[in-house]
Write a protein that holds these residues in place. Structure first.
Motif, PDB file in Angstrom:
ATOM      1  N   SER A 348     -28.786  27.511 -16.344  1.00  0.00           N
ATOM      2  CA  SER A 348     -29.225  27.269 -17.721  1.00  0.00           C
ATOM      3  C   SER A 348     -28.979  25.833 -18.183  1.00  0.00           C
ATOM      4  CB  SER A 348     -28.511  28.234 -18.677  1.00  0.00           C
ATOM      5  OG  SER A 348     -27.108  28.060 -18.587  1.00  0.00           O
ATOM      6  N   ASP A 349     -28.250  25.044 -17.378  1.00  0.00           N
ATOM      7  CA  ASP A 349     -27.966  23.654 -17.740  1.00  0.00           C
ATOM      8  C   ASP A 349     -29.163  22.776 -17.385  1.00  0.00           C
ATOM      9  OD1 ASP A 349     -25.432  24.294 -18.645  1.00  0.00           O
ATOM     10  OD2 ASP A 349     -24.549  24.044 -16.667  1.00  0.00           O
ATOM     11  N   THR A 350     -30.201  22.882 -18.176  1.00  0.00           N
ATOM     12  CA  THR A 350     -31.449  22.183 -17.864  1.00  0.00           C
ATOM     13  C   THR A 350     -31.740  21.032 -18.819  1.00  0.00           C
ATOM     14  OG1 THR A 350     -32.677  23.786 -19.199  1.00  0.00           O
ATOM     15  CG2 THR A 350     -32.473  24.241 -16.841  1.00  0.00           C
ATOM     16  N   THR A 351     -30.811  20.705 -19.709  1.00  0.00           N
ATOM     17  CA  THR A 351     -31.024  19.635 -20.681  1.00  0.00           C
ATOM     18  C   THR A 351     -29.961  18.558 -20.508  1.00  0.00           C
ATOM     19  OG1 THR A 351     -31.958  21.207 -22.271  1.00  0.00           O
ATOM     20  CG2 THR A 351     -31.245  19.078 -23.131  1.00  0.00           C
ATOM     21  N   ALA A 352     -30.385  17.304 -20.469  1.00  0.00           N
ATOM     22  CA  ALA A 352     -29.447  16.189 -20.331  1.00  0.00           C
ATOM     23  C   ALA A 352     -28.601  16.058 -21.593  1.00  0.00           C
ATOM     24  CB  ALA A 352     -30.209  14.900 -20.070  1.00  0.00           C
ATOM     25  N   TYR A 353     -27.446  15.434 -21.452  1.00  0.00           N
ATOM     26  CA  TYR A 353     -26.589  15.119 -22.596  1.00  0.00           C
ATOM     27  C   TYR A 353     -27.062  13.813 -23.240  1.00  0.00           C
ATOM     28  CZ  TYR A 353     -22.947  18.565 -21.395  1.00  0.00           C
ATOM     29  OH  TYR A 353     -22.246  19.709 -21.151  1.00  0.00           O
ATOM     30  N   LEU A 354     -27.034  13.771 -24.563  1.00  0.00           N
ATOM     31  CA  LEU A 354     -27.384  12.555 -25.288  1.00  0.00           C
ATOM     32  C   LEU A 354     -26.470  12.422 -26.500  1.00  0.00           C
ATOM     33  CD1 LEU A 354     -29.338  10.145 -25.501  1.00  0.00           C
ATOM     34  CD2 LEU A 354     -30.785  11.554 -26.973  1.00  0.00           C
ATOM     35  N   TYR A 355     -25.838  11.249 -26.609  1.00  0.00           N
ATOM     36  CA  TYR A 355     -24.901  10.984 -27.693  1.00  0.00           C
ATOM     37  C   TYR A 355     -25.408   9.816 -28.531  1.00  0.00           C
ATOM     38  CZ  TYR A 355     -21.919  13.586 -24.442  1.00  0.00           C
ATOM     39  OH  TYR A 355     -21.410  14.521 -23.576  1.00  0.00           O
ATOM     40  N   ASN A 356     -25.089   9.837 -29.821  1.00  0.00           N
ATOM     41  CA  ASN A 356     -25.607   8.840 -30.746  1.00  0.00           C
ATOM     42  C   ASN A 356     -24.503   8.274 -31.630  1.00  0.00           C
ATOM     43  OD1 ASN A 356     -27.816   7.633 -32.667  1.00  0.00           O
ATOM     44  ND2 ASN A 356     -26.533   8.889 -33.995  1.00  0.00           N
ATOM     45  N   THR A 368     -28.442  17.752 -30.380  1.00  0.00           N
ATOM     46  CA  THR A 368     -29.005  19.012 -29.932  1.00  0.00           C
ATOM     47  C   THR A 368     -30.515  18.837 -29.968  1.00  0.00           C
ATOM     48  OG1 THR A 368     -27.156  20.275 -30.835  1.00  0.00           O
ATOM     49  CG2 THR A 368     -29.196  21.477 -30.348  1.00  0.00           C
ATOM     50  N   MET A 369     -31.113  18.660 -28.791  1.00  0.00           N
ATOM     51  CA  MET A 369     -32.544  18.389 -28.747  1.00  0.00           C
ATOM     52  C   MET A 369     -33.332  19.608 -29.183  1.00  0.00           C
ATOM     53  SD  MET A 369     -32.720  16.282 -25.153  1.00  0.00           S
ATOM     54  CE  MET A 369     -31.403  15.165 -24.700  1.00  0.00           C
ATOM     55  N   VAL A 370     -34.522  19.354 -29.711  1.00  0.00           N
ATOM     56  CA  VAL A 370     -35.353  20.416 -30.279  1.00  0.00           C
ATOM     57  C   VAL A 370     -36.141  21.085 -29.167  1.00  0.00           C
ATOM     58  CG1 VAL A 370     -37.190  20.958 -31.916  1.00  0.00           C
ATOM     59  CG2 VAL A 370     -35.516  19.157 -32.450  1.00  0.00           C
ATOM     60  N   ASN A 371     -35.868  22.378 -28.926  1.00  0.00           N
ATOM     61  CA  ASN A 371     -36.602  23.135 -27.911  1.00  0.00           C
ATOM     62  C   ASN A 371     -38.043  23.343 -28.357  1.00  0.00           C
ATOM     63  OD1 ASN A 371     -34.884  23.726 -25.702  1.00  0.00           O
ATOM     64  ND2 ASN A 371     -33.663  25.026 -27.037  1.00  0.00           N
ATOM     65  N   PRO A 372     -38.991  23.365 -27.425  1.00  0.00           N
ATOM     66  CA  PRO A 372     -38.806  23.153 -25.980  1.00  0.00           C
ATOM     67  C   PRO A 372     -38.932  21.677 -25.577  1.00  0.00           C
ATOM     68  CG  PRO A 372     -41.052  23.794 -26.390  1.00  0.00           C
ATOM     69  CD  PRO A 372     -40.376  23.738 -27.751  1.00  0.00           C
ATOM     70  N   LYS A 373     -39.010  20.770 -26.563  1.00  0.00           N
ATOM     71  CA  LYS A 373     -39.227  19.351 -26.260  1.00  0.00           C
ATOM     72  C   LYS A 373     -37.899  18.658 -25.991  1.00  0.00           C
ATOM     73  CE  LYS A 373     -43.514  19.014 -28.920  1.00  0.00           C
ATOM     74  NZ  LYS A 373     -44.243  18.293 -29.994  1.00  0.00           N
ATOM     75  N   VAL A 374     -37.310  18.990 -24.840  1.00  0.00           N
ATOM     76  CA  VAL A 374     -36.013  18.436 -24.477  1.00  0.00           C
ATOM     77  C   VAL A 374     -36.182  17.514 -23.273  1.00  0.00           C
ATOM     78  CG1 VAL A 374     -34.795  20.452 -25.362  1.00  0.00           C
ATOM     79  CG2 VAL A 374     -35.444  20.363 -22.945  1.00  0.00           C
ATOM     80  N   CYS A 375     -35.170  16.691 -23.038  1.00  0.00           N
ATOM     81  CA  CYS A 375     -35.160  15.847 -21.846  1.00  0.00           C
ATOM     82  C   CYS A 375     -34.487  16.615 -20.719  1.00  0.00           C
ATOM     83  CB  CYS A 375     -34.410  14.554 -22.127  1.00  0.00           C
ATOM     84  SG  CYS A 375     -34.410  13.416 -20.722  1.00  0.00           S
ATOM     85  N   PRO A 376     -35.152  16.807 -19.589  1.00  0.00           N
ATOM     86  CA  PRO A 376     -34.561  17.587 -18.498  1.00  0.00           C
ATOM     87  C   PRO A 376     -33.276  16.954 -17.975  1.00  0.00           C
ATOM     88  CG  PRO A 376     -36.910  17.211 -18.128  1.00  0.00           C
ATOM     89  CD  PRO A 376     -36.511  16.342 -19.270  1.00  0.00           C
TER      90      PRO A 376
END
Length: 486
Positions: A348-356, A368-376
């Motif tokens: 289930s870990d299919t989304t990269a981490y992104l910090y701001n 928390t990226m907006v599903n389904p438009k996430v960065c793999p």
């Protein structure tokens, strides 16, 4: 004695010119015709354009479109007698049959198109003529007095490259002095690329190469780095390359020296650069307490506050990819984004981490990226800020059947949503370029078991990919390389 004037209407301007002379009782009346032979405006009409696309069956095809060019601006240089459109027409524009509109001092205009075999015969111009502008055309204005003015050279410029396409070149004979580097991080400083990495003997080193407008040289050993250097930590900032070694902050100066900076001795990594206030530029360092500290160029804390992550999130890998750019709502503020691979192994870990972090924030936020438009959650993921957009790319993701360097993922809203780029901004398919074969990037990436590579964007807007052996691939959106003409 009578004086008569002969009026002429030229280009909307009423021009009257007469010369009178008398001798004794004889009345002599002489008319002098205006000799002006200038063009005051020039434009062209409708042009057909070939546009690539796909038909109803999904096959590649060419469609014919038309564009009205009446408002395309043409610049007139009266000193050199040259006329051209500074903003070129789109790729595929057919300028072999073009109608023109000319405003001049008279309507007596001829034109000739010079060719390699000589000059075509002078032709009297009319607005209905279809003129071939695939080569420059010379227009001559003839005065009322029969004088032929100096000809105007008219050039209709057409783009030869698709402006929004990312064009790639690959350089194969650029091996590292160290033969090969793993755990790479690349930065640009003073038109020189620096690559930090681990050589085949397990020693951390930095190699460098001067680059200018996409031109390359050879790799040079810039420095042997201190033991336990975190090669992923390299950051170009304030005229030096900063990095972490033995839990301390160091800098690599332009003369090849490595110097410890400050007295902190609990650092793990560097997370980028930015501002804590509108006027205070800082270097962000991650310490062993998994907190971010803001440092000045001397390695001192800007404040004693250690910035936390919302929800006590932490950077869980050494390979961090960061970008800093002006905040869109206020150019005096900056936004710093850090992307990393999600190191968990669950399917289930299919989304990269992104910090701001944005100037004046008290915490770093994990998006928390907006599903389904996430960065793999791509392997060895990289983040760049390019053409005022965010792009992420990297190795594959087996659980989502994504191949290495399959596509760019783009965000235009600071990383909240991401889309897979399907045209123009793409990685190449196999094709020939000069004497080299430009292969799919998966070939370069998987040529070594570590999948080592690094990337950077330079001041000439080239994207550089550095592979394990030191070979390099360079890309740039065509329009970003067009020389300014205004």
């Amino acid at each position: 004695m009578k004086i008569k004037f002969l009026p002429f209407w030229v280009g909307g301007i009423l021009s009257t010119s007469a010369f009178f002379s008398s001798c004794l009782d004889n009345e002599i009346q002489t008319y002098v015709f205006p000799e002006e032979t200038s063009i005051s405006s020039f434009s062209i009409g409708t042009v057909s354009v070939e546009r690539p696309g796909k038909d109803s069956l999904g096959k590649d095809t060419i469609f014919i479109d038309t564009i009205n060019c009446e408002r395309y601006p043409f610049s007139i240089d009266q000193l050199t007698r040259t006329i051209e459109n500074k903003d070129s027409l789109p790729v595929g524009s057919n300028v072999s049959k073009v109608q023109t509109k000319i405003s001049a001092d008279t309507e007596m205009i001829t034109y000739v198109r010079k060719s390699s075999t000589g000059e075509d015969k002078d032709t009297i111009w009319t607005p209905q003529d279809s003129i071939d502008f695939t080569k420059p055309v010379y227009f001559t204005i003839h005065s009322r007095g029969g004088h032929a003015g100096r000809a105007y050279k008219v050039t209709v410029n057409v783009h030869k490259q698709h402006p929004n396409v990312l064009a790639w070149s690959h350089f194969v004979n650029t091996n590292f002095a160290s033969k090969g580097l793993t755990k790479q991080k690349t930065v640009v400083l003073n038109q020189r690329i620096y690559v930090f990495g681990i050589n085949s003997e397990g020693t951390p080193v930095a190699e460098s190469m001067p680059v200018s407008d996409g031109k390359i040289s050879t790799w040079e050993l810039a420095a042997t780095l201190p033991a336990n250097t975190v090669t992923y930590s390299a950051q170009a900032w304030k005229g030096n390359v900063y990095f972490v070694a033995d839990k301390k902050l160091y800098k690599l100066t332009t003369d090849g020296s490595t110097v410890q900076v400050g007295n902190l001795a609990n650092l793990k990594n560097l997370a980028g650069t930015g501002k804590t206030t509108a006027a205070t530029e800082v270097l962000f360092a991650l310490n062993e307490n998994q907190k971010i500290v803001a440092l000045d160029e001397n390695g001192n804390k800007v404040s004693n506050t250690e910035l936390e992550f919302i929800g006590n999130q932490t950077f869980e890998t050494d390979r961090l990819s960061s970008v800093t750019y002006p905040a869109r709502h206020n150019a005096s503020l900056t936004r710093t984004l850090v992307m990393s691979n999600n190191p968990h192994t669950a399917a289930s870990d299919t989304t990269a981490y992104l910090y701001n972090y944005t100037t004046n924030d008290t915490k770093w936020n994990k998006y928390t990226m907006v599903n389904p438009k996430v960065c793999p959650n791509l392997e060895n993921i990289s983040l760049i800020y390019y053409d005022n957009k965010l792009y992420a790319f990297g190795g594959g993701l087996e659980s989502m059947k994504i191949k290495p360097f399959e596509a760019f993922y783009c965000s235009t809203d600071n990383g909240l949503t991401w889309i897979k780029v399907l045209k123009d901004m793409t990685f190449p398919k196999e094709e020939s370029e000069g004497n080299h074969k430009l292969l799919p990037f998966a070939n370069y990436y998987t040529a070594n078991e570590e999948g080592s590579y690094s990337t950077v964007v330079d001041t000439d807007k080239f994207i550089w990919l550095i592979w394990k052996d030191g070979s390099m691939t360079r890309g740039r959106i065509n329009r970003l390389g067009f020389a300014p003409k205004w």
